[in-house]
Write a protein that holds these residues in place. Structure first.
Motif, PDB file in Angstrom:
ATOM      1  N   LEU A  96       0.832  -1.206   0.000  1.00  0.00           N
ATOM      2  CA  LEU A  96       0.000   0.000   0.000  1.00  0.00           C
ATOM      3  C   LEU A  96       0.865   1.253   0.000  1.00  0.00           C
ATOM      4  O   LEU A  96       0.589   2.214  -0.725  1.00  0.00           O
ATOM      5  CB  LEU A  96      -0.922   0.018   1.228  1.00  0.00           C
ATOM      6  CG  LEU A  96      -1.995  -1.073   1.275  1.00  0.00           C
ATOM      7  CD1 LEU A  96      -2.700  -1.040   2.629  1.00  0.00           C
ATOM      8  CD2 LEU A  96      -3.010  -0.921   0.153  1.00  0.00           C
ATOM      9  N   GLY A  97       1.912   1.234   0.817  1.00  0.00           N
ATOM     10  CA  GLY A  97       2.809   2.385   0.872  1.00  0.00           C
ATOM     11  C   GLY A  97       3.466   2.621  -0.476  1.00  0.00           C
ATOM     12  O   GLY A  97       3.654   3.760  -0.911  1.00  0.00           O
ATOM     13  N   HIS A  98       3.783   1.521  -1.143  1.00  0.00           N
ATOM     14  CA  HIS A  98       4.457   1.622  -2.430  1.00  0.00           C
ATOM     15  C   HIS A  98       3.514   2.160  -3.512  1.00  0.00           C
ATOM     16  O   HIS A  98       3.882   3.038  -4.281  1.00  0.00           O
ATOM     17  CB  HIS A  98       4.988   0.242  -2.833  1.00  0.00           C
ATOM     18  CG  HIS A  98       5.870   0.289  -4.034  1.00  0.00           C
ATOM     19  ND1 HIS A  98       7.151   0.802  -4.003  1.00  0.00           N
ATOM     20  CD2 HIS A  98       5.656  -0.097  -5.308  1.00  0.00           C
ATOM     21  CE1 HIS A  98       7.683   0.724  -5.210  1.00  0.00           C
ATOM     22  NE2 HIS A  98       6.791   0.184  -6.025  1.00  0.00           N
ATOM     23  N   VAL A  99       2.300   1.629  -3.577  1.00  0.00           N
ATOM     24  CA  VAL A  99       1.431   2.020  -4.697  1.00  0.00           C
ATOM     25  C   VAL A  99       0.667   3.325  -4.449  1.00  0.00           C
ATOM     26  O   VAL A  99       0.427   4.083  -5.380  1.00  0.00           O
ATOM     27  CB  VAL A  99       0.445   0.907  -5.140  1.00  0.00           C
ATOM     28  CG1 VAL A  99       1.198  -0.307  -5.633  1.00  0.00           C
ATOM     29  CG2 VAL A  99      -0.526   0.532  -4.049  1.00  0.00           C
ATOM     30  N   PHE A 100       0.296   3.605  -3.194  1.00  0.00           N
ATOM     31  CA  PHE A 100      -0.465   4.823  -2.924  1.00  0.00           C
ATOM     32  C   PHE A 100       0.414   5.964  -2.414  1.00  0.00           C
ATOM     33  O   PHE A 100       0.022   7.124  -2.493  1.00  0.00           O
ATOM     34  CB  PHE A 100      -1.569   4.566  -1.888  1.00  0.00           C
ATOM     35  CG  PHE A 100      -2.719   3.746  -2.400  1.00  0.00           C
ATOM     36  CD1 PHE A 100      -3.254   3.968  -3.663  1.00  0.00           C
ATOM     37  CD2 PHE A 100      -3.296   2.753  -1.614  1.00  0.00           C
ATOM     38  CE1 PHE A 100      -4.329   3.220  -4.128  1.00  0.00           C
ATOM     39  CE2 PHE A 100      -4.366   1.990  -2.082  1.00  0.00           C
ATOM     40  CZ  PHE A 100      -4.882   2.232  -3.335  1.00  0.00           C
ATOM     41  N   LYS A 127      -4.933  -3.837   3.887  1.00  0.00           N
ATOM     42  CA  LYS A 127      -3.689  -4.572   4.141  1.00  0.00           C
ATOM     43  C   LYS A 127      -3.821  -6.040   3.776  1.00  0.00           C
ATOM     44  O   LYS A 127      -2.858  -6.666   3.347  1.00  0.00           O
ATOM     45  CB  LYS A 127      -3.293  -4.461   5.623  1.00  0.00           C
ATOM     46  CG  LYS A 127      -2.566  -3.189   5.953  1.00  0.00           C
ATOM     47  CD  LYS A 127      -2.170  -3.198   7.423  1.00  0.00           C
ATOM     48  CE  LYS A 127      -1.955  -1.789   7.918  1.00  0.00           C
ATOM     49  NZ  LYS A 127      -1.986  -1.729   9.388  1.00  0.00           N
ATOM     50  N   ILE A 128      -5.027  -6.597   3.994  1.00  0.00           N
ATOM     51  CA  ILE A 128      -5.231  -8.008   3.629  1.00  0.00           C
ATOM     52  C   ILE A 128      -5.448  -8.135   2.122  1.00  0.00           C
ATOM     53  O   ILE A 128      -4.982  -9.077   1.483  1.00  0.00           O
ATOM     54  CB  ILE A 128      -6.448  -8.596   4.388  1.00  0.00           C
ATOM     55  CG1 ILE A 128      -6.264  -8.438   5.900  1.00  0.00           C
ATOM     56  CG2 ILE A 128      -6.629 -10.073   4.033  1.00  0.00           C
ATOM     57  CD1 ILE A 128      -7.533  -8.729   6.712  1.00  0.00           C
ATOM     58  N   ALA A 129      -6.158  -7.145   1.552  1.00  0.00           N
ATOM     59  CA  ALA A 129      -6.490  -7.229   0.124  1.00  0.00           C
ATOM     60  C   ALA A 129      -5.258  -7.071  -0.758  1.00  0.00           C
ATOM     61  O   ALA A 129      -5.149  -7.717  -1.800  1.00  0.00           O
ATOM     62  CB  ALA A 129      -7.515  -6.149  -0.242  1.00  0.00           C
ATOM     63  N   ALA A 130      -4.315  -6.223  -0.340  1.00  0.00           N
ATOM     64  CA  ALA A 130      -3.183  -5.904  -1.214  1.00  0.00           C
ATOM     65  C   ALA A 130      -2.363  -7.137  -1.616  1.00  0.00           C
ATOM     66  O   ALA A 130      -2.105  -7.343  -2.806  1.00  0.00           O
ATOM     67  CB  ALA A 130      -2.300  -4.839  -0.573  1.00  0.00           C
TER      68      ALA A 130
END
Length: 211
Positions: A96-100, A127-130
Motif C-alpha cells: 500500500l505504501g508503495h502504490v499509494f 492490508k489483507i487485500a493488497a
C-alpha cells in the motif's frame, strides 16, 4: 483475455476472501465486499500508473515472479483459518505504501466515507487485500506470459475494464481532495476515459454487487 477482478470476487475463492476478511476485521460481509470492490480497482489503477516507468514495471514484475506469484491464493482457507498472519499484514502495508504513497490516508478516508466503515477497519481490509490482489496479478502475469512494461500495462488495463459509476465518483472525490496532479488523477483519466462499454470489471462488479 485475462480474467477480471470480478471473476475473483464472484468465484468461490472470492466469497471465501470476503468472508475471511470480514471475519478478520470483525466487519459485516456486505460492507467488506463493498470496500473490496472499490479498493481493488484503486490498487490496480495505482499499479498501472507505477508501471508507466521502466523502473516501476521492473520492480512490480520482480515482486510478481517472487513472493507474489499467486501461491497465496492456493490456500485462502489456511490464510484465514487461524487469523491472518502478521507477516501478510506487514507485506500488505508495504504494498500500500508503495502504490499509494502519501495518498494512502486519503484513499482510506474516502473508502471509509463510501462504505460506512471506520478508516481503521478500511486500513485493515486494504492490508489483507493488497497481497491477494498482487497474488491474483502474479497468476495472471504468468498465465499471460507478460515480460515487459507494455505487456504489464495491457494486462492491468484489461483487468480494470470499465468501472461502475460509484467507483468513478469515488476516484473523482479523491481527486478533488488535492490539486497536485497525483497518481490518482491518471487513474481517474483511465477509469473515466473512453472505456465506457459494459463489461470488464465495471459491468461485472456492478452485477455482483447489484448496483
Amino acid at each position: 483475455m485475462s480474467a477480471g477482478l470480478l471473476d475473483l470476487l464472484n468465484s468461490p475463492m472470492g466469497k471465501q476472501l470476503i468472508s475471511g476478511v470480514a471475519g478478520q476485521t470483525g466487519q459485516p460481509e456486505a460492507q467488506t465486499s463493498n470496500v473490496l470492490s472499490m479498493a481493488m480497482p484503486l490498487l490496480l489503477g495505482a499499479m498501472k500508473k507505477n508501471v508507466s516507468t521502466p523502473e516501476g514495471a521492473a520492480g512490480l514484475m520482480s515482486a510478481l515472479s517472487g513472493k507474489h506469484n499467486g501461491s497465496i491464493l492456493d490456500n485462502l482457507g489456511g490464510l484465514f483459518g487461524g487469523g491472518v498472519d502478521e507477516s501478510v499484514m506487514q507485506d500488505g502495508a508495504g504494498i500500500l505504501g508503495h502504490v499509494f504513497g502519501n495518498k494512502q490516508p486519503q484513499v482510506e478516508n474516502a473508502l471509509s466515507q463510501k462504505s460506512g466503515l471506520d478508516a481503521g477497519s478500511v486500513a485493515q481490509i486494504l492490508k489483507i487485500a493488497a497481497p491477494i490482489v498482487m497474488g491474483f496479478l502474479g497468476k495472471q502475469t504468468a498465465q499471460s506470459n507478460v515480460s515487459d512494461s507494455s505487456g504489464m500495462n495491457a494486462l492491468l488495463g484489461s483487468m480494470l475494464g470499465g468501472q461502475p459509476q460509484e467507483n468513478q465518483s469515488l476516484i473523482t472525490s479523491l481527486l478533488d481532495a488535492d490539486g497536485d496532479g497525483s497518481i490518482l488523477d491518471d487513474v481517474a483519466g483511465m477509469v473515466m476515459g473512453s472505456n465506457k462499454q459494459k463489461g470488464g470489471l465495471g459491468g461485472l462488479l456492478g452485477g455482483l454487487f447489484g448496483k
